[in-house]
Design a protein around this motif. Structure first.
Motif, PDB file in Angstrom:
ATOM      1  N   PHE A 154       1.403  -4.054  33.461  1.00 28.58           N
ATOM      2  CA  PHE A 154       0.705  -3.050  32.899  1.00 28.58           C
ATOM      3  C   PHE A 154       1.300  -3.485  31.115  1.00 28.58           C
ATOM      4  O   PHE A 154       2.226  -4.196  31.492  1.00 28.58           O
ATOM      5  N   THR A 155      -0.114  -3.632  30.174  1.00 31.49           N
ATOM      6  CA  THR A 155       0.377  -3.749  28.644  1.00 31.49           C
ATOM      7  C   THR A 155       0.192  -2.326  28.048  1.00 31.49           C
ATOM      8  O   THR A 155      -0.264  -1.297  28.835  1.00 31.49           O
ATOM      9  N   THR A 156       0.565  -1.997  27.025  1.00 29.65           N
ATOM     10  CA  THR A 156       0.496  -0.985  25.889  1.00 29.65           C
ATOM     11  C   THR A 156      -0.162  -1.356  25.060  1.00 29.65           C
ATOM     12  O   THR A 156      -0.451  -1.947  24.053  1.00 29.65           O
ATOM     13  N   GLN A 157      -0.894  -0.184  24.564  1.00 31.19           N
ATOM     14  CA  GLN A 157      -1.592  -0.581  23.093  1.00 31.19           C
ATOM     15  C   GLN A 157      -1.439  -0.871  21.952  1.00 31.19           C
ATOM     16  O   GLN A 157      -0.587   0.165  21.499  1.00 31.19           O
ATOM     17  N   LEU A 158      -2.226  -1.490  21.385  1.00 26.01           N
ATOM     18  CA  LEU A 158      -1.219  -1.931  20.284  1.00 26.01           C
ATOM     19  C   LEU A 158      -1.392  -0.855  19.282  1.00 26.01           C
ATOM     20  O   LEU A 158      -3.069  -0.873  19.234  1.00 26.01           O
ATOM     21  N   GLN A 159      -0.812  -0.235  18.303  1.00 27.11           N
ATOM     22  CA  GLN A 159      -1.266   0.883  17.687  1.00 27.11           C
ATOM     23  C   GLN A 159      -1.410   0.334  15.884  1.00 27.11           C
ATOM     24  O   GLN A 159      -0.523  -0.960  15.558  1.00 27.11           O
ATOM     25  N   PRO A 160      -1.941   0.715  15.062  1.00 27.73           N
ATOM     26  CA  PRO A 160      -1.845   0.633  13.766  1.00 27.73           C
ATOM     27  C   PRO A 160      -0.574   0.394  12.865  1.00 27.73           C
ATOM     28  O   PRO A 160       0.462   1.001  13.827  1.00 27.73           O
ATOM     29  N   PRO A 161      -0.554  -0.143  12.487  1.00 25.77           N
ATOM     30  CA  PRO A 161       1.628   0.029  12.002  1.00 25.77           C
ATOM     31  C   PRO A 161       1.510   1.021  10.452  1.00 25.77           C
ATOM     32  O   PRO A 161       0.563   1.631  10.069  1.00 25.77           O
ATOM     33  N   PRO A 162       2.638   1.413  10.388  1.00 23.01           N
ATOM     34  CA  PRO A 162       2.733   2.668  10.039  1.00 23.01           C
ATOM     35  C   PRO A 162       2.519   1.973   8.830  1.00 23.01           C
ATOM     36  O   PRO A 162       3.096   1.487   7.857  1.00 23.01           O
ATOM     37  N   ALA A 163       2.608   3.022   7.241  1.00 19.60           N
ATOM     38  CA  ALA A 163       2.345   2.813   5.849  1.00 19.60           C
ATOM     39  C   ALA A 163       3.402   2.316   5.782  1.00 19.60           C
ATOM     40  O   ALA A 163       4.503   2.504   5.760  1.00 19.60           O
ATOM     41  N   PRO A 164       3.537   1.808   4.484  1.00 23.59           N
ATOM     42  CA  PRO A 164       4.530   0.134   3.592  1.00 23.59           C
ATOM     43  C   PRO A 164       5.204   1.212   2.773  1.00 23.59           C
ATOM     44  O   PRO A 164       5.079   2.331   2.545  1.00 23.59           O
ATOM     45  N   THR A 165       6.367   0.781   2.643  1.00 18.29           N
ATOM     46  CA  THR A 165       7.399   1.257   2.208  1.00 18.29           C
ATOM     47  C   THR A 165       7.165   0.954   0.534  1.00 18.29           C
ATOM     48  O   THR A 165       7.246  -0.357   0.652  1.00 18.29           O
ATOM     49  N   LEU A 166       6.841   1.743  -0.358  1.00 17.54           N
ATOM     50  CA  LEU A 166       6.472   0.848  -1.826  1.00 17.54           C
ATOM     51  C   LEU A 166       8.564   0.433  -2.387  1.00 17.54           C
ATOM     52  O   LEU A 166       8.953   1.259  -2.515  1.00 17.54           O
ATOM     53  N   LEU A 167       8.544  -0.715  -2.627  1.00 17.40           N
ATOM     54  CA  LEU A 167      10.014  -1.214  -3.104  1.00 17.40           C
ATOM     55  C   LEU A 167       9.720  -0.803  -4.792  1.00 17.40           C
ATOM     56  O   LEU A 167      10.496  -0.879  -5.509  1.00 17.40           O
ATOM     57  N   ALA A 168       8.968  -2.118  -5.601  1.00 16.72           N
ATOM     58  CA  ALA A 168       9.558  -2.293  -6.631  1.00 16.72           C
ATOM     59  C   ALA A 168       8.044  -3.019  -7.452  1.00 16.72           C
ATOM     60  O   ALA A 168       6.811  -3.549  -6.734  1.00 16.72           O
ATOM     61  N   PRO A 169       7.487  -2.909  -8.953  1.00 18.34           N
ATOM     62  CA  PRO A 169       7.913  -1.759  -9.576  1.00 18.34           C
ATOM     63  C   PRO A 169       8.924  -0.281  -8.628  1.00 18.34           C
ATOM     64  O   PRO A 169       7.605  -0.244  -8.339  1.00 18.34           O
ATOM     65  N   GLY A 170       9.674   0.177  -9.418  1.00 16.58           N
ATOM     66  CA  GLY A 170      10.309   1.386  -9.234  1.00 16.58           C
ATOM     67  C   GLY A 170       9.470   2.999  -9.939  1.00 16.58           C
ATOM     68  O   GLY A 170       8.159   2.825 -10.610  1.00 16.58           O
ATOM     69  N   ASP A 171       8.540   3.547  -9.379  1.00 21.38           N
ATOM     70  CA  ASP A 171       7.602   5.118  -9.754  1.00 21.38           C
ATOM     71  C   ASP A 171       8.457   5.239 -10.308  1.00 21.38           C
ATOM     72  O   ASP A 171       9.405   5.582 -10.915  1.00 21.38           O
ATOM     73  N   GLY A 172       7.241   5.617 -11.747  1.00 22.15           N
ATOM     74  CA  GLY A 172       7.541   6.160 -12.803  1.00 22.15           C
ATOM     75  C   GLY A 172       8.037   5.096 -13.925  1.00 22.15           C
ATOM     76  O   GLY A 172       8.833   5.210 -15.232  1.00 22.15           O
ATOM     77  N   GLN A 173       8.703   3.586 -13.116  1.00 20.82           N
ATOM     78  CA  GLN A 173       8.945   2.588 -14.372  1.00 20.82           C
ATOM     79  C   GLN A 173       8.399   2.124 -15.526  1.00 20.82           C
ATOM     80  O   GLN A 173       7.673   1.837 -15.497  1.00 20.82           O
ATOM     81  N   THR A 174       9.098   2.362 -16.457  1.00 20.74           N
ATOM     82  CA  THR A 174       8.562   1.570 -18.010  1.00 20.74           C
ATOM     83  C   THR A 174       8.891   0.573 -18.422  1.00 20.74           C
ATOM     84  O   THR A 174       9.974  -0.205 -17.413  1.00 20.74           O
ATOM     85  N   GLY A 175       8.310  -0.097 -19.661  1.00 16.92           N
ATOM     86  CA  GLY A 175       8.781  -1.288 -19.273  1.00 16.92           C
ATOM     87  C   GLY A 175       8.983  -2.727 -18.402  1.00 16.92           C
ATOM     88  O   GLY A 175       9.259  -3.534 -19.118  1.00 16.92           O
ATOM     89  N   VAL A 176       7.852  -1.917 -18.055  1.00 16.33           N
ATOM     90  CA  VAL A 176       7.696  -3.332 -16.943  1.00 16.33           C
ATOM     91  C   VAL A 176       7.140  -5.041 -17.338  1.00 16.33           C
ATOM     92  O   VAL A 176       5.932  -4.511 -18.216  1.00 16.33           O
TER      93      VAL A 176
END
Length: 167
Positions: free
Chosen positions: A1-23
């Motif tokens: 048997f084979t399993t059904q391929l599932q769509p990937p999960p939501a990515p986790t954003l790493l950089a720049p940081g959320d709300g970061q200034t001076g980018v």
């Protein structure tokens, strides 16, 4: 048997940081994604509004976990998100993050005193320059040669538009 391929999960954003200034105006966005199988591609979206109605980038063919963007405008907030896709289709989009780019460097002030080429200046004198609206501080360098290899004074903490110098 084979399993059904599932769509990937939501990515986790790493950089720049959320709300970061001076980018930087040419930042490298980075993220991570777990699972989802092989053959992942990513859709990277960048906009000047959180609703993504004013997109400045919509790249659907990213194959790495980073994407350099820009040049962007100075002192401007940007919003970004990433969606992963595999053979089963796209997964959910990441959370939306924001960052603000670095302010533009102020223009050089115009030197006012003493006048260029002046001679017989007293040993104790006042050096002056025009103010620059966006400047927070000024850096004054005084040298014994035109190439500024023989620095006599280097003061980067000035907030006024003049400084007395002397022996």
């Amino acid at each position: 048997f084979t399993t059904q391929l599932q769509p990937p999960p939501a990515p986790t954003l790493l950089a720049p940081g959320d709300g970061q200034t001076g980018v930087s105006t040419t930042p490298t966005l980075s993220w991570n994604v777990g699972g989802g199988g092989g053959g992942l591609t990513f859709r990277v979206q960048v906009a000047t509004d959180a609703a993504f109605t004013n997109q400045i980038l919509d790249d659907t063919a990213v194959t790495t976990l980073t994407r350099q963007i820009g040049p962007l405008a100075n002192s401007t907030p940007y919003f970004w998100k990433v969606t992963a896709r595999n053979l089963a289709g796209p997964g959910p989009a990441s959370a939306v993050r924001s960052f603000t780019t670095i302010a533009a460097a102020p223009p050089a002030p115009a030197l006012t005193s003493p006048p260029d080429g002046a001679q017989n200046i007293p040993l104790v004198t006042t050096l002056g320059w025009n103010s620059v609206a966006t400047a927070v501080t000024y850096r004054l360098q005084l040298a014994r040669d035109a190439a500024f290899t023989l620095i006599a004074l280097d003061d980067s903490s000035l907030t006024a538009t003049s400084r007395q110098v002397g022996p």
